[in-house]
Write an enzyme that holds these catalytic residues in place. Structure first.
Site, mmCIF file in Angstrom:
data_model
loop_
_atom_site.group_PDB
_atom_site.id
_atom_site.type_symbol
_atom_site.label_atom_id
_atom_site.label_comp_id
_atom_site.label_asym_id
_atom_site.label_seq_id
_atom_site.Cartn_x
_atom_site.Cartn_y
_atom_site.Cartn_z
ATOM 1 N N GLU A 260 0.844 -1.196 0.000
ATOM 2 C CA GLU A 260 0.000 0.000 0.000
ATOM 3 C C GLU A 260 0.879 1.246 0.000
ATOM 4 O O GLU A 260 1.967 1.229 0.579
ATOM 5 C CB GLU A 260 -0.937 -0.009 1.221
ATOM 6 C CG GLU A 260 -1.942 -1.136 1.199
ATOM 7 C CD GLU A 260 -2.922 -1.093 2.370
ATOM 8 O OE1 GLU A 260 -2.811 -0.173 3.214
ATOM 9 O OE2 GLU A 260 -3.789 -1.968 2.443
ATOM 10 N N HIS A 278 -8.253 1.106 1.858
ATOM 11 C CA HIS A 278 -8.026 0.965 3.304
ATOM 12 C C HIS A 278 -8.941 1.918 4.083
ATOM 13 O O HIS A 278 -8.497 2.765 4.862
ATOM 14 C CB HIS A 278 -6.567 1.241 3.653
ATOM 15 C CG HIS A 278 -6.115 0.521 4.890
ATOM 16 N ND1 HIS A 278 -4.882 -0.050 5.018
ATOM 17 C CD2 HIS A 278 -6.745 0.275 6.063
ATOM 18 C CE1 HIS A 278 -4.751 -0.605 6.203
ATOM 19 N NE2 HIS A 278 -5.880 -0.431 6.864
#
Length: 528
Positions: A260, A278
């Site tokens: 990420e 997220h």
């Protein structure tokens, strides 16, 4: 006046609390690593979310830093071992966003069931493809929950409200607690085989990394749907891509990714795949909750020395800390040893104190024993939240002090009861400061624990020690210490125990060879 830096965007409530408590605070979200490194020496405390990376380089420049507060659960962005080495306390807020994350998982499940993202894109593109987006009901379907902690239990409650049937897999979930929650406790293979929807709510550890991979997809029923709002890395993304392309599963929704920010990913564009960036903790309420909690915890520590939800420091008063320090280390090793050799669901933990330790305040010691016991399968466990986690999982904890004097000046004995029976580990202090393991079940032994250990149970027969030494030697693994024990002293008597300190980790390939040796019953690599 102590000074705190808020380095990530956070609810204004955090700065307000700091100032109300008399803490000087600067808000500088969005700094580059070089900018943070240049100014961090000014601050006693650092409050972050997930964007700021607290690296060894940042910590090396943080000459005055005493505490790092993470507004949230995960501390992947903080180098906790380095912070510990530098005497910096790391705190998180483990319960502030549980409801928000659970609700996001339910939302992702519903989006998969009714094809909402794809249908929305199609409709807004001017199409009217009503027949293309045939969905399924969740009513009456089976939801499999991997990880039945705080968030998993909230998901189960919401799913039961939707009239779903819920299966749960969690090594720490007891049958009684499962019944209270309305969950049927199952093993992982059964969960994969019987679930229409599967959702993950487990931490990312060595044991859970890739827990949903190709083998798991092969065991799933055709048409199953997968949701992950927990941690990237729990799902093998390449195997997921293959399962979606082949039609083995009907859909998947990920809020978290192995890397990420996930601006590029092989899963993007795959049919029946839903992705969010997220967002599990991204609600107004959750952000306010975690901001308030982190500001209060950091203020308490900086102003009074109070420690709450610390990941690398026990909750002790200034007066107790020097006295209890060697006992805390012993408690950590006894619990950690038992936790790493326990493989089935915990039901009870009985911690007994004999000798001098029984005269001390043993409450923090019990918390540290539980921390060590639970940590091998969970992240973010500390002496503050370990008792709460044990209660959530219906693990019965008993603390017993014995006035009697035993064989040792001081002794901590931990007995754990699981589905497979009882196991006991006992430890003492040599010279009032050096921890030793002195008994494993009914086998006396004297062992000093090191970072890398090998624990072996074997038939007490000739040839075992030579074969083990040869196997380690052939693998280039040096033996630092070798401790042996057996129940009887008059000759071979059933099962013996070996605790071997080695200079480097024992990998799976070498461990498999050791387990295959004649007379070996079980071999496990331990880490302390």
């Amino acid at each position: 006046m102590v000074k705190v830096l808020i380095a990530d965007k956070m609810s204004p409530k955090a700065a307000e609390i700091f100032r109300d408590r008399g803490v000087d605070v600067d808000e500088k979200p969005g700094m580059s690593p070089d900018e943070l490194k240049a100014c961090i020496a000014e601050y006693d405390g650092l409050a972050v979310r997930s964007a700021t990376k607290v690296t060894p380089e940042i910590l090396a420049a943080a000459d005055n830093l005493k505490v790092i507060g993470r507004a949230g659960i995960g501390v992947d962005n903080i180098n906790v071992p380095e912070a510990t080495n530098r005497g910096v306390v790391v705190m998180n807020t483990p319960f502030g966003n549980s409801i928000t994350t659970a609700e996001h998982a339910i939302s992702m499940m519903m989006a998969l069931a009714r094809n909402i993202p794809a249908a929305n894109a199609s409709t807004q593109a001017g199409k009217w493809e009503k027949s293309k987006f045939m969905g399924v009901e969740v009513h009456g379907k089976v939801l499999g929950i991997i990880g039945c902690g705080n968030i998993g239990q909230i998901v189960a409650d919401r799913a039961l409200g939707l009239k779903m049937r819920v299966l749960g897999y969690d090594p720490f979930l007891s049958e009684d607690r499962a019944r209270e929650l309305g969950i049927r406790r199952v093993e992982l293979d059964e969960l994969f085989a019987k679930s229409d929807f599967i959702t993950l709510h487990t931490p990312l550890t060595d044991q859970t990394r890739g827990i949903v991979g190709k083998a798991a997809f092969d065991k799933m029923k055709p048409g199953a749907r997968l949701v992950n709002c927990a941690r990237g890395g729990l799902v093998d993304e390449a195997a997921l891509k293959e399962a979606l392309d082949s039609g083995k599963i009907a859909g998947a929704a990920l809020d978290v990714f192995a890397e990420e920010p996930a601006k590029e990913n092989a899963l993007f564009g795959t049919a029946n795949f839903v992705a969010t960036p997220h967002l599990g903790a991204s609600t107004t309420e959750a952000q306010v909750n975690v901001a308030i909690q982190v500001a209060e915890q950091m203020s308490d520590y900086l102003l009074t020395g109070g420690v709450t939800n610390a990941l690398n420091m026990p909750s002790l008063s200034a007066e107790e800390a020097p006295l209890l320090q060697p006992y805390m280390k012993l408690a950590e090793q006894v619990g950690g040893f038992a936790g790493q050799i326990t493989e089935s669901s915990l039901k009870k933990a009985r911690i007994e104190y004999e000798g001098h330790v029984a005269t001390l305040n043993t409450k923090p010691l019990t918390a540290v024993v539980l921390e060590g016991l639970l940590a091998p399968l969970m992240d973010s466990v500390n002496m503050v939240n370990a008792p709460v986690i044990a209660r959530e999982r219906d693990i019965e904890v008993a603390e017993v002090k014995h006035d009697r004097a035993g064989d040792y000046h001081t002794l901590i004995r931990l007995t754990v009861e699981t589905d497979r029976g009882e196991r006991t580990v006992s430890g003492t202090l040599f010279a009032n400061e050096a921890p030793r393991i002195v008994r494993i079940n009914d086998v006396p032994i004297e062992a000093r624990l090191s970072q890398h250990m090998l624990y072996v149970t074997n038939n007490d027969k000739p040839g075992f020690i030579g074969a083990l030494g040869s196997t380690l030697g052939e693998a280039g693994i040096n033996i630092a210490r070798f401790s042996l024990g057996r129940p009887g002293d008059d000759g071979p008597d059933g099962i013996a125990v070996a605790l071997v300190a080695v200079d480097q980790p024992v990998g799976k390939e070498v461990l498999d060879k050791i387990n295959a040796l004649t007379h070996v019953r079980q071999a496990k690599a331990l880490r302390f």
